[in-house]
Motif scaffolding. Sequence first.
Motif, mmCIF file in Angstrom:
data_model
loop_
_atom_site.group_PDB
_atom_site.id
_atom_site.type_symbol
_atom_site.label_atom_id
_atom_site.label_comp_id
_atom_site.label_asym_id
_atom_site.label_seq_id
_atom_site.Cartn_x
_atom_site.Cartn_y
_atom_site.Cartn_z
ATOM 1 N N ARG A 23 0.850 -1.195 0.000
ATOM 2 C CA ARG A 23 0.000 0.000 0.000
ATOM 3 C C ARG A 23 0.883 1.241 0.000
ATOM 4 O O ARG A 23 1.815 1.359 0.804
ATOM 5 C CB ARG A 23 -0.927 0.018 1.218
ATOM 6 N N ILE A 24 0.586 2.175 -0.916
ATOM 7 C CA ILE A 24 1.354 3.419 -1.053
ATOM 8 C C ILE A 24 0.373 4.578 -0.910
ATOM 9 O O ILE A 24 -0.536 4.744 -1.729
ATOM 10 C CB ILE A 24 2.061 3.488 -2.419
ATOM 11 N N ARG A 25 0.563 5.380 0.110
ATOM 12 C CA ARG A 25 -0.353 6.482 0.360
ATOM 13 C C ARG A 25 0.429 7.784 0.547
ATOM 14 O O ARG A 25 1.509 7.803 1.149
ATOM 15 C CB ARG A 25 -1.208 6.215 1.599
ATOM 16 N N THR A 26 -0.130 8.868 0.031
ATOM 17 C CA THR A 26 0.458 10.183 0.267
ATOM 18 C C THR A 26 0.092 10.641 1.679
ATOM 19 O O THR A 26 -0.874 10.164 2.267
ATOM 20 C CB THR A 26 -0.057 11.201 -0.757
ATOM 21 N N THR A 27 0.877 11.550 2.216
ATOM 22 C CA THR A 27 0.604 12.082 3.544
ATOM 23 C C THR A 27 0.394 13.589 3.446
ATOM 24 O O THR A 27 0.854 14.236 2.501
ATOM 25 C CB THR A 27 1.748 11.785 4.532
ATOM 26 N N GLY A 28 -0.275 14.132 4.430
ATOM 27 C CA GLY A 28 -0.643 15.548 4.369
ATOM 28 C C GLY A 28 0.145 16.460 5.267
ATOM 29 O O GLY A 28 -0.284 17.582 5.552
ATOM 30 N N GLY A 29 1.270 16.039 5.752
ATOM 31 C CA GLY A 29 2.085 16.936 6.557
ATOM 32 C C GLY A 29 2.145 16.565 8.019
ATOM 33 O O GLY A 29 2.751 17.278 8.830
ATOM 34 N N GLU A 30 1.539 15.423 8.390
ATOM 35 C CA GLU A 30 1.578 15.026 9.798
ATOM 36 C C GLU A 30 2.959 14.519 10.218
ATOM 37 O O GLU A 30 3.271 14.451 11.404
ATOM 38 C CB GLU A 30 0.533 13.948 10.089
ATOM 39 N N LEU A 46 12.244 6.784 6.800
ATOM 40 C CA LEU A 46 12.086 6.556 8.227
ATOM 41 C C LEU A 46 11.384 5.211 8.359
ATOM 42 O O LEU A 46 10.194 5.090 8.081
ATOM 43 C CB LEU A 46 11.246 7.671 8.849
ATOM 44 N N ILE A 47 12.140 4.187 8.727
ATOM 45 C CA ILE A 47 11.634 2.816 8.735
ATOM 46 C C ILE A 47 11.117 2.481 10.134
ATOM 47 O O ILE A 47 11.862 2.485 11.106
ATOM 48 C CB ILE A 47 12.724 1.839 8.277
ATOM 49 N N LEU A 48 9.811 2.200 10.216
ATOM 50 C CA LEU A 48 9.158 1.978 11.501
ATOM 51 C C LEU A 48 9.295 0.536 11.973
ATOM 52 O O LEU A 48 9.451 0.275 13.164
ATOM 53 C CB LEU A 48 7.684 2.366 11.407
ATOM 54 N N ASP A 49 9.191 -0.408 11.051
ATOM 55 C CA ASP A 49 9.380 -1.823 11.378
ATOM 56 C C ASP A 49 9.659 -2.561 10.080
ATOM 57 O O ASP A 49 9.903 -1.934 9.047
ATOM 58 C CB ASP A 49 8.158 -2.405 12.122
ATOM 59 N N GLU A 50 9.618 -3.879 10.104
ATOM 60 C CA GLU A 50 9.992 -4.661 8.915
ATOM 61 C C GLU A 50 8.970 -4.587 7.790
ATOM 62 O O GLU A 50 9.215 -5.093 6.681
ATOM 63 C CB GLU A 50 10.229 -6.127 9.290
ATOM 64 N N LYS A 51 7.828 -3.917 8.023
ATOM 65 C CA LYS A 51 6.800 -3.833 6.986
ATOM 66 C C LYS A 51 6.362 -2.402 6.660
ATOM 67 O O LYS A 51 5.639 -2.198 5.687
ATOM 68 C CB LYS A 51 5.557 -4.628 7.411
ATOM 69 N N THR A 52 6.775 -1.430 7.448
ATOM 70 C CA THR A 52 6.211 -0.090 7.346
ATOM 71 C C THR A 52 7.306 0.964 7.333
ATOM 72 O O THR A 52 8.292 0.852 8.079
ATOM 73 C CB THR A 52 5.265 0.186 8.533
ATOM 74 N N ALA A 53 7.129 2.000 6.498
ATOM 75 C CA ALA A 53 8.129 3.069 6.432
ATOM 76 C C ALA A 53 7.527 4.326 5.832
ATOM 77 O O ALA A 53 6.514 4.289 5.132
ATOM 78 C CB ALA A 53 9.332 2.619 5.605
ATOM 79 N N TYR A 54 8.160 5.445 6.132
ATOM 80 C CA TYR A 54 7.927 6.690 5.412
ATOM 81 C C TYR A 54 9.081 6.864 4.431
ATOM 82 O O TYR A 54 10.245 6.657 4.798
ATOM 83 C CB TYR A 54 7.872 7.883 6.360
ATOM 84 N N LEU A 55 8.765 7.268 3.206
ATOM 85 C CA LEU A 55 9.791 7.449 2.173
ATOM 86 C C LEU A 55 9.616 8.819 1.528
ATOM 87 O O LEU A 55 8.539 9.134 1.001
ATOM 88 C CB LEU A 55 9.688 6.348 1.111
ATOM 89 N N TRP A 56 10.676 9.614 1.557
ATOM 90 C CA TRP A 56 10.645 10.938 0.926
ATOM 91 C C TRP A 56 11.134 10.801 -0.522
ATOM 92 O O TRP A 56 12.336 10.723 -0.785
ATOM 93 C CB TRP A 56 11.526 11.911 1.700
ATOM 94 N N THR A 57 10.189 10.760 -1.446
ATOM 95 C CA THR A 57 10.536 10.702 -2.871
ATOM 96 C C THR A 57 10.717 12.096 -3.457
ATOM 97 O O THR A 57 11.145 12.238 -4.604
ATOM 98 C CB THR A 57 9.450 9.955 -3.654
ATOM 99 N N ASN A 58 10.379 13.119 -2.682
ATOM 100 C CA ASN A 58 10.723 14.499 -3.002
ATOM 101 C C ASN A 58 11.684 14.997 -1.934
ATOM 102 O O ASN A 58 11.661 14.532 -0.794
ATOM 103 C CB ASN A 58 9.484 15.401 -3.025
#
Length: 516
Positions: free
Chosen positions: A393-400, A417-429
């Motif tokens: 699942r790939i979702r945009t975020t609104g600034g939180e 920013l990798i939260l665990d083995e399945k979840t992360a935030y990725l800055w593509t900009n």
Amino acid sequence: MRLPEKQLRVAHFHEPQLEFAAGQITPHPKDGLFLYGPHDKARKVQPVRVGVVGTTDGIGFFKTWGAKLKHMIAVPPPGKGEKADRLHLANFPGLEETFGITFDPEDCSSLAIPLDAIDRASRIVNLNEAVSKVATLYVERVRKHLRNDERAVDVWILVLPEIVYDRCRPGAKRTGLPMVKGDFSRRQKKKADLPLLSSVLDLQAEEVFDDVPDFHRRIKAEFLKIAPTQLLRETTIAPEAFINKAGYPVRKTQDAATVAWNLATGLYYKTQPRPPWKLPGGRPGVCYLGLVYKSLPSDPEGHSCCAAQMFLNEGDGVVFRGANGPWKTGDYEYHLKPDAARNLLSMVLETYQDNYGAPPRELFIHGQTYFNDEEWAAFSAAAPTETNVVGVRIRTTGGETKLFRDGDYPVLRGTALILDEKTAYLWTNGYVPQLDTYIGPETPNPLHITVLRSKNAMPSVDDVLADIMGLTKINYNSCNFNDGLPVTVRFAKMVGDVLTMGSAKGEERQPFKFYV
């Protein structure tokens, strides 16, 4: 948001490389094309058969612009307050020198449409009817050419006067215009309300109101059966011809060199067998699938259309149209029934097998929603044993979630920013050292990535993030350094918009280049 320290890991994914002619690699499409040329560059310059449709002035603007494409187009000098070395801009060297293709602007198949015909059709009271009739002016002009002219056309350039852009979109106000009476009333929407004039008119009305009143969607849907298209506004290619009272162009556009890069890249992609660049050294046998859902306009049962966009390391894509049905289960949630999920994935796997002689080793399904149990079971059952199906699942975020570099500077593109083995935030900009800038109006927001399910072994979240970074660099409708979204998600709305048009019925499998 507070995170447990044991889960927090910050990583950086290097800028993905792109491959060009002779196996040469560089991360910037403009550098690669300028230095080496397209990765599948022919030994001789390839002629491209171009058709252009528009008003007499619009055709003239395109021919003038086409002649400019044969030569170097320089980046304009920096304005007040701009850096002298604006590394995100680059001179355009010329069409033949850069892409190895050419066309003669004076020998194009040029099809003229009277401006007053476009003007009158765009002023019809009912917006659905107005858009339909403006689109028909372009479509029928091309169909007449196909019936009467033996010259083949690889790509159709549709040059649009500004009144098409202003008047032929959903919600267009058209205030202050003298309106024209059409065949239907202003608020005509429901098929049950259609006038009982004749069976022919009823059929036309049904087609008119099946479609959202949007010229771009309608044209792309109609041309799925004809050839790839490139839509150009007259103000884009001839800004100097449209000046306001203060002596400035009525519309701010990109500089001429950037417009040339984007137009030439699209021209190459839509006319040649292979895209201009690809991702090198990817894991063999990997396939990426972007799921698309779009509610059908005016559907009494509230059904939606589903589709899948398949992309490979080579970059090129195919769009598969699935079944229409009750897929919407919430405000932003869509789920396929087992038969529809199985049939859609079977089409994708069949095409992959035909092209490569074996099924993929890994099939990553990118979506903006989660997968329920029966849907996932159907996807897994459709794939052969040796294919590992992975749901992401790939979702945009609104600034939180914000991350800064050196106090208050934007983070490097590729920061995660990798939260665990399945979840992360990725800055593509973010800040790009090679360009010495961050191209964006505000602090960049990350994508929220979740590896939801896997048929066999769960892949590393690092591999998933690296793949997504690579997929932000294969938008062949422009020549940008990168996009903020992977191509599997970036064009989902556009593809869905086209497929929900009544004009697009029957096109179950089509090259991606027809949609952009």
